[in-house]
Design an enzyme around this catalytic site. Sequence first.
Site, mmCIF file in Angstrom:
data_model
loop_
_atom_site.group_PDB
_atom_site.id
_atom_site.type_symbol
_atom_site.label_atom_id
_atom_site.label_comp_id
_atom_site.label_asym_id
_atom_site.label_seq_id
_atom_site.Cartn_x
_atom_site.Cartn_y
_atom_site.Cartn_z
ATOM 1 N N LYS A 68 0.845 -1.199 0.000
ATOM 2 C CA LYS A 68 0.000 0.000 0.000
ATOM 3 C C LYS A 68 0.871 1.236 0.000
ATOM 4 O O LYS A 68 1.840 1.310 0.753
ATOM 5 C CB LYS A 68 -0.851 -0.041 1.298
ATOM 6 C CG LYS A 68 -1.814 1.103 1.455
ATOM 7 C CD LYS A 68 -3.127 0.819 0.771
ATOM 8 C CE LYS A 68 -3.994 2.052 0.636
ATOM 9 N NZ LYS A 68 -3.652 2.874 -0.559
ATOM 10 N N LYS A 104 5.034 1.993 -3.139
ATOM 11 C CA LYS A 104 5.030 3.404 -3.560
ATOM 12 C C LYS A 104 5.200 3.480 -5.065
ATOM 13 O O LYS A 104 5.743 2.555 -5.678
ATOM 14 C CB LYS A 104 6.199 4.145 -2.902
ATOM 15 C CG LYS A 104 5.989 5.636 -2.816
ATOM 16 C CD LYS A 104 5.082 5.948 -1.650
ATOM 17 C CE LYS A 104 4.863 7.400 -1.406
ATOM 18 N NZ LYS A 104 4.291 7.601 -0.048
ATOM 19 N N ASN A 219 -2.296 19.593 1.075
ATOM 20 C CA ASN A 219 -3.453 19.065 1.776
ATOM 21 C C ASN A 219 -3.146 18.751 3.247
ATOM 22 O O ASN A 219 -3.844 19.193 4.162
ATOM 23 C CB ASN A 219 -3.912 17.814 1.012
ATOM 24 C CG ASN A 219 -5.096 17.173 1.647
ATOM 25 O OD1 ASN A 219 -6.058 17.852 1.980
ATOM 26 N ND2 ASN A 219 -5.027 15.877 1.863
HETATM 27 N N1 GLU Z 1 0.869 8.915 0.356
HETATM 28 C C1 GLU Z 1 0.416 8.750 1.691
HETATM 29 C C2 GLU Z 1 1.554 8.328 2.609
HETATM 30 O O1 GLU Z 1 2.698 8.536 2.301
HETATM 31 C C3 GLU Z 1 -0.821 7.863 1.778
HETATM 32 C C4 GLU Z 1 -0.639 6.455 1.326
HETATM 33 C C5 GLU Z 1 -1.935 5.653 1.247
HETATM 34 O O2 GLU Z 1 -2.977 6.144 1.631
HETATM 35 O O3 GLU Z 1 -1.825 4.512 0.791
HETATM 36 O O4 GLU Z 1 1.342 7.842 3.681
#
Ligand code: GLU
Length: 431
Positions: A68, A104, A219
């Site tokens: 994720k 990522k 955000n």
């Molecule tokens: N990009 C965000 C982070 O670095 C959210 C990642 C997500 O919701 O999967 O935590």
Amino acid sequence: MRDALFQDSLRRARKIGEAASISQEVIEALMRPQAMLQASIPVRMDDGSTQYFTAFRCRYNSILGPTKGGIRFHPDVTQSEVQALALWMTIKTAVVGLPFGGGKGGIIVDPKSLSPMELERLSRGYIRVMADFIGPDLDIPAPDVYTNAMIMGWMLDEYQFIKRCKAPGVITGKPIELGGSLGRDEATGRGAYLCLKELEKKRELIPNETTVAIQGLGNAGYHVARLLHQDGYKIVAMSDSKGGIYSAQGFDVESIWKEKTAARQLNAVYCDQPIGGCDNIPHKKISNEKLLQLKVDILIPAALEAVITEDNAAKIQAKIICEVANGPILASAEPLLEKNGITIIPDVLANAGGVTVSYFEWVQNRQGYMWTLEEVRSRLEQIMTKAFDEVWGTAEREKQSLRSGAYTLAFRRLEKGINSHGSREFFNGHS
Ligand code: GLU
């Protein structure tokens, strides 16, 4: 620097793991990504030409669940950066106890240079090259730097088109109408705010006597500023990529945000007014570098990684740093900050609210049942305060920093995951 980021993040993880006597199996499992895909995306530009954009997706580690993590659009994206960010996602999801691993993605692009339609073609192109590498039970993207709900919506649409079925759980941070969750937009900022509220109790902070500087008004930066301001904290400095503003008596966050984003309603996705142009609000202009060095109680880096390095660490005067960005402090800069008694709420805890509500979104998609905003907020609060307490407790027990406490907690969870397939002792006939 971004090319060295992965090595820097590995050194830090190994050092903390070894100091906490984490088994070599876990440390070795975390020293390399499980899978990494690099691709070129051809995009038809508005003038009829075709341009190629380099894209990455990293599935770092899936011991605890499907991988994720967000997708970032930025001209400085590198493979090393994507891998470091994916390692941090692996640690982050374990710190807050989610049934996810870490991943990522990114595209090397300056999104502000594209027209809205070029941006849509690029977003859809990303899914065309990645469609077999992601999936609701495999790897689940989300927004990150310079990506947002609309981009997630285009990506979901393309995925469903390719797979010929509805699959809302393949991506989170979507528009509500396409299966997004209430409260996802504010979740990263709210998670950081909840951590600071816990620290407020531990340190007996008095909000209206506590000054805050925030680097980056995207955000996450906006929502943490808004929530702290509502509680009476004095937000004395804020910035965006063009520079910052300072006012000793503190800003009204809402009016700055309104003025800054007014242009967005009229123009394209990324178009807004630089914060230094908010002329209706009295302020002094400062640079991003000066903002980091202000004598404030709380410093919140909420922009990009590696902004605090060995070069400027000794000049940081804040008492508390809350890492809303991923990786704003380089490992090599950390000892200097610790020597000066600065408390750091690490990124893997401070910004975990975003992925936590992404998890809620994924659960809602699987249930086919939408939660209320109150439900989302109260469950987020439960998870964040529990994680904060566990990190704090681990750090205190083992006389470590909060970052080491968070990593140790995560590594132990990963260790249990690995050992449930059989530990070294088991295979040697000892248990
Ligand atoms: N990009 C965000 C982070 O670095 C959210 C990642 C997500 O919701 O999967 O935590």
